[in-house]
Design a protein around this motif. Structure first.
Motif, PDB file in Angstrom:
ATOM      1  N   VAL A  96      -5.225   5.182  19.524  1.00  0.00           N
ATOM      2  CA  VAL A  96      -5.805   4.092  18.713  1.00  0.00           C
ATOM      3  C   VAL A  96      -5.775   2.815  19.532  1.00  0.00           C
ATOM      4  CG1 VAL A  96      -5.621   2.737  16.604  1.00  0.00           C
ATOM      5  CG2 VAL A  96      -5.064   5.179  16.572  1.00  0.00           C
ATOM      6  N   PRO A  97      -6.925   2.201  19.762  1.00  0.00           N
ATOM      7  CA  PRO A  97      -6.952   0.969  20.558  1.00  0.00           C
ATOM      8  C   PRO A  97      -6.059  -0.110  19.933  1.00  0.00           C
ATOM      9  CG  PRO A  97      -9.169   1.822  20.190  1.00  0.00           C
ATOM     10  CD  PRO A  97      -8.263   2.619  19.330  1.00  0.00           C
ATOM     11  N   TRP A  98      -5.444  -0.921  20.809  1.00  0.00           N
ATOM     12  CA  TRP A  98      -4.495  -1.926  20.316  1.00  0.00           C
ATOM     13  C   TRP A  98      -5.167  -2.924  19.373  1.00  0.00           C
ATOM     14  CZ3 TRP A  98      -5.423  -7.047  21.218  1.00  0.00           C
ATOM     15  CH2 TRP A  98      -6.374  -7.375  22.192  1.00  0.00           C
ATOM     16  N   ASN A  99      -6.460  -3.225  19.607  1.00  0.00           N
ATOM     17  CA  ASN A  99      -7.128  -4.207  18.741  1.00  0.00           C
ATOM     18  C   ASN A  99      -7.503  -3.638  17.377  1.00  0.00           C
ATOM     19  OD1 ASN A  99      -9.053  -2.502  19.702  1.00  0.00           O
ATOM     20  ND2 ASN A  99     -10.591  -4.093  20.137  1.00  0.00           N
ATOM     21  N   GLN A 100      -7.289  -2.307  17.152  1.00  0.00           N
ATOM     22  CA  GLN A 100      -7.548  -1.709  15.840  1.00  0.00           C
ATOM     23  C   GLN A 100      -6.257  -1.374  15.098  1.00  0.00           C
ATOM     24  OE1 GLN A 100     -10.307   1.595  15.944  1.00  0.00           O
ATOM     25  NE2 GLN A 100     -11.595   0.622  17.501  1.00  0.00           N
ATOM     26  N   ARG A 101      -5.132  -1.455  15.824  1.00  0.00           N
ATOM     27  CA  ARG A 101      -3.866  -1.070  15.207  1.00  0.00           C
ATOM     28  C   ARG A 101      -3.446  -2.026  14.095  1.00  0.00           C
ATOM     29  NH1 ARG A 101      -0.129   0.280  20.363  1.00  0.00           N
ATOM     30  NH2 ARG A 101      -1.716   1.541  21.414  1.00  0.00           N
ATOM     31  N   GLY A 102      -3.685  -3.297  14.294  1.00  0.00           N
ATOM     32  CA  GLY A 102      -3.292  -4.283  13.276  1.00  0.00           C
ATOM     33  C   GLY A 102      -3.956  -3.998  11.937  1.00  0.00           C
ATOM     34  N   LEU A 103      -5.269  -3.757  11.971  1.00  0.00           N
ATOM     35  CA  LEU A 103      -5.997  -3.437  10.741  1.00  0.00           C
ATOM     36  C   LEU A 103      -5.493  -2.131  10.147  1.00  0.00           C
ATOM     37  CD1 LEU A 103      -8.286  -3.862   8.716  1.00  0.00           C
ATOM     38  CD2 LEU A 103      -9.835  -2.734  10.338  1.00  0.00           C
ATOM     39  N   LEU A 104      -5.245  -1.135  11.022  1.00  0.00           N
ATOM     40  CA  LEU A 104      -4.763   0.158  10.542  1.00  0.00           C
ATOM     41  C   LEU A 104      -3.422   0.007   9.824  1.00  0.00           C
ATOM     42  CD1 LEU A 104      -4.863   3.256  10.399  1.00  0.00           C
ATOM     43  CD2 LEU A 104      -3.776   3.303  12.669  1.00  0.00           C
ATOM     44  N   LEU A 105      -2.486  -0.735  10.411  1.00  0.00           N
ATOM     45  CA  LEU A 105      -1.168  -0.919   9.797  1.00  0.00           C
ATOM     46  C   LEU A 105      -1.276  -1.639   8.457  1.00  0.00           C
ATOM     47  CD1 LEU A 105       1.080  -1.873  12.874  1.00  0.00           C
ATOM     48  CD2 LEU A 105       0.658   0.362  11.865  1.00  0.00           C
ATOM     49  N   LYS A 106      -2.146  -2.649   8.406  1.00  0.00           N
ATOM     50  CA  LYS A 106      -2.315  -3.408   7.161  1.00  0.00           C
ATOM     51  C   LYS A 106      -2.886  -2.521   6.054  1.00  0.00           C
ATOM     52  CE  LYS A 106      -2.048  -7.291   4.926  1.00  0.00           C
ATOM     53  NZ  LYS A 106      -0.731  -7.896   4.648  1.00  0.00           N
ATOM     54  N   VAL A 107      -3.875  -1.715   6.407  1.00  0.00           N
ATOM     55  CA  VAL A 107      -4.481  -0.812   5.420  1.00  0.00           C
ATOM     56  C   VAL A 107      -3.459   0.193   4.913  1.00  0.00           C
ATOM     57  CG1 VAL A 107      -6.141   1.079   5.157  1.00  0.00           C
ATOM     58  CG2 VAL A 107      -6.854  -1.058   6.232  1.00  0.00           C
ATOM     59  N   LEU A 108      -2.683   0.760   5.820  1.00  0.00           N
ATOM     60  CA  LEU A 108      -1.683   1.748   5.416  1.00  0.00           C
ATOM     61  C   LEU A 108      -0.595   1.134   4.543  1.00  0.00           C
ATOM     62  CD1 LEU A 108      -1.313   3.824   8.714  1.00  0.00           C
ATOM     63  CD2 LEU A 108      -2.637   4.391   6.681  1.00  0.00           C
ATOM     64  N   GLN A 109      -0.205  -0.102   4.862  1.00  0.00           N
ATOM     65  CA  GLN A 109       0.782  -0.802   4.017  1.00  0.00           C
ATOM     66  C   GLN A 109       0.252  -0.991   2.597  1.00  0.00           C
ATOM     67  OE1 GLN A 109       1.691  -4.503   5.903  1.00  0.00           O
ATOM     68  NE2 GLN A 109       3.110  -3.619   7.411  1.00  0.00           N
ATOM     69  N   GLU A 110      -0.953  -1.506   2.509  1.00  0.00           N
ATOM     70  CA  GLU A 110      -1.528  -1.801   1.189  1.00  0.00           C
ATOM     71  C   GLU A 110      -1.740  -0.529   0.381  1.00  0.00           C
ATOM     72  OE1 GLU A 110      -5.073  -3.964   2.019  1.00  0.00           O
ATOM     73  OE2 GLU A 110      -4.028  -5.851   2.437  1.00  0.00           O
ATOM     74  N   GLU A 111      -2.246   0.497   1.007  1.00  0.00           N
ATOM     75  CA  GLU A 111      -2.489   1.737   0.286  1.00  0.00           C
ATOM     76  C   GLU A 111      -1.188   2.409  -0.126  1.00  0.00           C
ATOM     77  OE1 GLU A 111      -5.402   2.964  -0.833  1.00  0.00           O
ATOM     78  OE2 GLU A 111      -6.229   1.073  -0.118  1.00  0.00           O
ATOM     79  N   GLY A 112      -0.186   2.353   0.743  1.00  0.00           N
ATOM     80  CA  GLY A 112       1.117   2.911   0.389  1.00  0.00           C
ATOM     81  C   GLY A 112       1.724   2.198  -0.804  1.00  0.00           C
ATOM     82  N   GLN A 113       1.586   0.875  -0.826  1.00  0.00           N
ATOM     83  CA  GLN A 113       2.114   0.100  -1.953  1.00  0.00           C
ATOM     84  C   GLN A 113       1.397   0.477  -3.244  1.00  0.00           C
ATOM     85  OE1 GLN A 113       4.606  -2.010  -1.215  1.00  0.00           O
ATOM     86  NE2 GLN A 113       4.988  -2.648  -3.313  1.00  0.00           N
ATOM     87  N   MET A 114       0.078   0.624  -3.177  1.00  0.00           N
ATOM     88  CA  MET A 114      -0.682   0.971  -4.378  1.00  0.00           C
ATOM     89  C   MET A 114      -0.368   2.385  -4.858  1.00  0.00           C
ATOM     90  SD  MET A 114      -4.403  -0.863  -4.117  1.00  0.00           S
ATOM     91  CE  MET A 114      -4.783  -0.559  -2.411  1.00  0.00           C
ATOM     92  N   MET A 115      -0.067   3.261  -3.934  1.00  0.00           N
ATOM     93  CA  MET A 115       0.324   4.613  -4.338  1.00  0.00           C
ATOM     94  C   MET A 115       1.625   4.580  -5.124  1.00  0.00           C
ATOM     95  SD  MET A 115      -0.531   6.781  -0.899  1.00  0.00           S
ATOM     96  CE  MET A 115      -2.208   6.948  -0.300  1.00  0.00           C
ATOM     97  N   LEU A 116       2.582   3.791  -4.653  1.00  0.00           N
ATOM     98  CA  LEU A 116       3.849   3.677  -5.370  1.00  0.00           C
ATOM     99  C   LEU A 116       3.668   2.994  -6.721  1.00  0.00           C
ATOM    100  CD1 LEU A 116       6.380   2.690  -2.545  1.00  0.00           C
ATOM    101  CD2 LEU A 116       6.031   4.930  -3.590  1.00  0.00           C
TER     102      LEU A 116
END
Length: 675
Positions: A96-116
């Motif tokens: 995963v390119p470094w310039n896409q990792r930030g968006l990926l981490l943010k999306v995963l955080q938000e979706e994980g929170q909504m799942m809980l």
């Protein structure tokens, strides 16, 4: 190209690995469609290779972000973590390119929170679950990881490994641990996060709940106090969706108990604000509505002078329960403090209609000044409504006579003032409860009331027993004090009794006038006028009485009514009325209007008018007035009007001044005709 050549070779060794690598190559060249096809082939392969599947899932997750399917992205990464967490971490760092990792981490955080927070439900929307049960779908269970806290925990662990300094990922990990029932581990992780940032509100809120859950009430209170000091209660909103029902109830009951304990102490501004914060936590923990907490918080806001905020809380309660007495009376008191009379009266009446027994003590608990304002406003509103009812036989709005009875009875209990008992008596009379009205009146004022308003009501009640003779005296006293109140009371007397009452009062007034008791006579004559519905005969008598008392303005109004009602009256009667009106106008120095009335009188019946003028005000005196007005018209070149006034003036008295003026008018007329 290299991947393409290797895939084209006859040997199928590392086939899935090559597909995954080619998919990432296509992804980096923005060929999302080609990349997705390669990733799908890997995932759906009959003999899945875990390492290749992890790469394919991570690649497909990136493609889904660009398509706006963030939830499906999270599913792919959770699935990858379930296969092998370390391999997933390696794939993200390597592919995963470094310039896409930030968006990926943010999306995963938000979706994980909504799942809980249970805000995401799969329902078969994932593309991987729509396919037939081959490949990876047979390797993994069909149970959705988004509904499983362990899946989110693995996702959060992935995020922490990728960025150990990110606090949001650690909080997500702690939330997942909490839902998995691993509270001690969640507590340790949050404590570590708090040591790095002691003012982090989301961490404080979670730790406070965990401490309360563990039974450490003191520590929980201290953490809540620190949270209040930060002033960020909004952090509770997402947390409450994660908390279990019993823990939300625990937080609600504890915060409510703590607020009440604070309010039992000193009623200082800082303490009240702290209590408000605890009540806000309790309300949030209850899902946004907790009646007792909202009512208590509204009162606290009112105590601090934040009236609009207090009304907002009372409105929240009334939205759920429009008949809530505490909310209605509380909002009424806030409107009282804001001096909003209409709104305050409306709320307090609504509360009294529901449960007067609860509202009366609340009003009595107010300061004397506020009590006086409340009772005054209620009485004013009730009196206006009752007056309209009696006059029109209908009540304004949605109020009923029963509502007025409730309000009037409450007023007598709040303050035993005479006006409240009189109002209650009036409402009973309007309701046809004459015996009850008499009983209450005598109970409040005795059998022989000294109060004029009470005596008048006793007289009206006696009229129900045909005791006309004794009713005139107290009603005449009321006529001198308050004609409007007398007019109101006469609505309870039938037409025939009013006629007898008017005759008796007029006769008594006539006797008193002969004996020069004009003040007393005025009361009887006013009673006669009201009871007879403005009879001209009684209006003339009252005007004469008023002239004796030198109350010319009121006499003028009476005579104006008489003259306005001229219709079938004889010329003689009308001439007398105009003379009387002329005399009153002279007394008020309205000479021009007086002259006009005397001229009308002379026109209607000259002998009668001259006789009246001779007696009062006198011919000579009135002639001077005629000359003055005629002279004024002459100077304004209104010759016709001046001639008319002069002519009528000479009928009263052959004044030399008037004769000279008439001669001048003749010369002026002759001059005009020549020119």
């Amino acid at each position: 190209d290299m991947c393409q050549q290797l895939l084209a070779a006859e040997q199928s060794t590392y086939h899935n690995t090559l597909l995954a690598l080619r998919g990432f190559c296509s992804l980096h060249t923005q060929d999302h469609q080609g990349a997705l096809q390669d990733f799908q082939r890997v995932i759906e392969h009959d003999s899945p290779h875990p390492s290749s599947c992890i790469k394919a899932l991570c690649g497909r997750g990136l493609i889904r972000i660009s398509g706006g399917s963030n939830y499906l992205t999270a599913l792919d990464y959770i699935t990858a973590c379930q296969l092998k967490l370390e391999e997933t971490i390696f794939t993200i760092k390597s592919y995963v390119p470094w310039n896409q990792r930030g968006l990926l981490l943010k999306v995963l955080q938000e979706e994980g929170q909504m799942m809980l927070q249970k805000k995401r439900y799969p329902g078969g929307s994932s593309g991987s679950f729509q396919n037939k049960q081959t490949g990876l779908c047979t390797f993994l269970t069909l149970k959705s990881p988004s509904r499983d806290a362990p899946g989110v925990f693995q996702l959060a662990s992935l995020l922490v490994e990728l960025d150990s300094s990110d606090e949001a990922s650690r909080i997500l990990c702690a939330d997942a641990l909490y839902q998995m029932g691993r509270g001690e581990e969640a507590h340790k992780m949050l404590s570590l996060a708090l040591s790095r940032n002691p003012q982090r509100a989301p961490v404080l809120a979670r730790l406070a709940l965990l401490q309360l859950k563990r039974g450490f009430v003191h520590d929980g209170n201290q953490l809540l106090k620190r949270l209040i000091g930060i002033g960020d209660s909004s952090c509770l909103l997402p947390i409450l969706d994660i908390f279990q029902d019993e823990d939300r109830k625990l937080l609600q009951s504890h915060c409510r108990w703590r607020a009440l304990a604070i309010l039992k102490g000193k009623q200082e501004g800082a303490a009240i604000r702290e209590a408000i914060a605890h009540l806000s936590f309790a309300i949030l923990a209850a899902g946004g509505y907790a009646e007792d907490c909202l009512l208590t918080r509204a009162r606290c806001y009112g105590h601090l002078g934040q009236m609009k905020t207090a009304i907002f809380d009372f409105n929240a309660v009334l939205k759920e329960d429009p008949r809530n007495v505490q909310a209605l009376s509380g909002r009424g008191f806030v409107h009282l403090a804001l001096r909003q009379q209409k709104e305050a009266v409306q709320d307090l009446i609504s509360a009294l209609k529901v449960e007067a027994g609860a509202v009366i003590p609340a009003i009595l608990s107010l300061k004397p000044e506020a009590q006086g304002l409340v009772t005054g406003w209620l009485l004013q509103h009730g009196r206006a409504a009752l007056t309209e009812l009696v006059a029109t036989k209908d009540l304004p709005g949605e109020e009923t006579l029963g509502d007025l009875l409730t309000m009037a009875k409450a007023l007598t209990k709040i303050c035993r003032a005479a006006q409240h008992h009189i109002f209650y008596t009036d409402v009973l009379m309007a309701n046809g409860e004459h015996h009850e009205a008499l009983r209450h009146l005598q109970e409040a004022f005795g059998h022989c009331p000294a109060e004029d308003f009470a005596r008048a009501r006793l007289a009206v009640l006696q009229l129900q027993s045909r005791k006309v003779a004794g009713a005139a005296a107290p009603l005449s006293v009321l006529a001198r004090r308050d004609e409007k109140d007398l007019a109101f009371l006469l609505n309870f007397v039938d037409t025939k009794q009013q006629q007898h009452l008017a005759q008796a009062a007029a006769q008594e007034g006539k006797v008193l006038m002969k004996n020069h008791h004009h003040e007393q006579a005025l009361g009887y004559l006013s009673l006669a006028v009201l009871a007879s519905r403005d009879s001209p005969r009684y209006l003339r008598r009252r005007a004469a009485c008023l002239m004796h008392l030198k109350r010319y303005e009121k006499a003028l109004k009476d005579m104006a009514k008489v003259i306005q009602g001229h219709g079938c009256n004889s010329p003689k009667t009308r001439a007398g009325d105009h003379c009387c009106q002329g005399f009153v106008l002279l007394a008020l120095a309205q000479e021009e209007a007086a002259v006009q009335h005397y001229m009308q009188a002379l026109q209607l019946d000259e002998p009668l008018a001259l006789g009246t003028i001779t007696n009062c005000p006198g011919r000579e005196s009135l002639t001077k007035t005629f000359h003055k007005i005629a002279q004024c018209n002459f100077e304004k070149q209104r010759y016709e009007e001046a001639w008319k006034i002069t002519d009528y003036g000479l009928k009263i008295d052959k004044s030399s001044e008037l004769q000279k003026l008439k001669a001048r008018l003749k010369r002026e007329a002759l001059s005009c005709s020549i020119h």
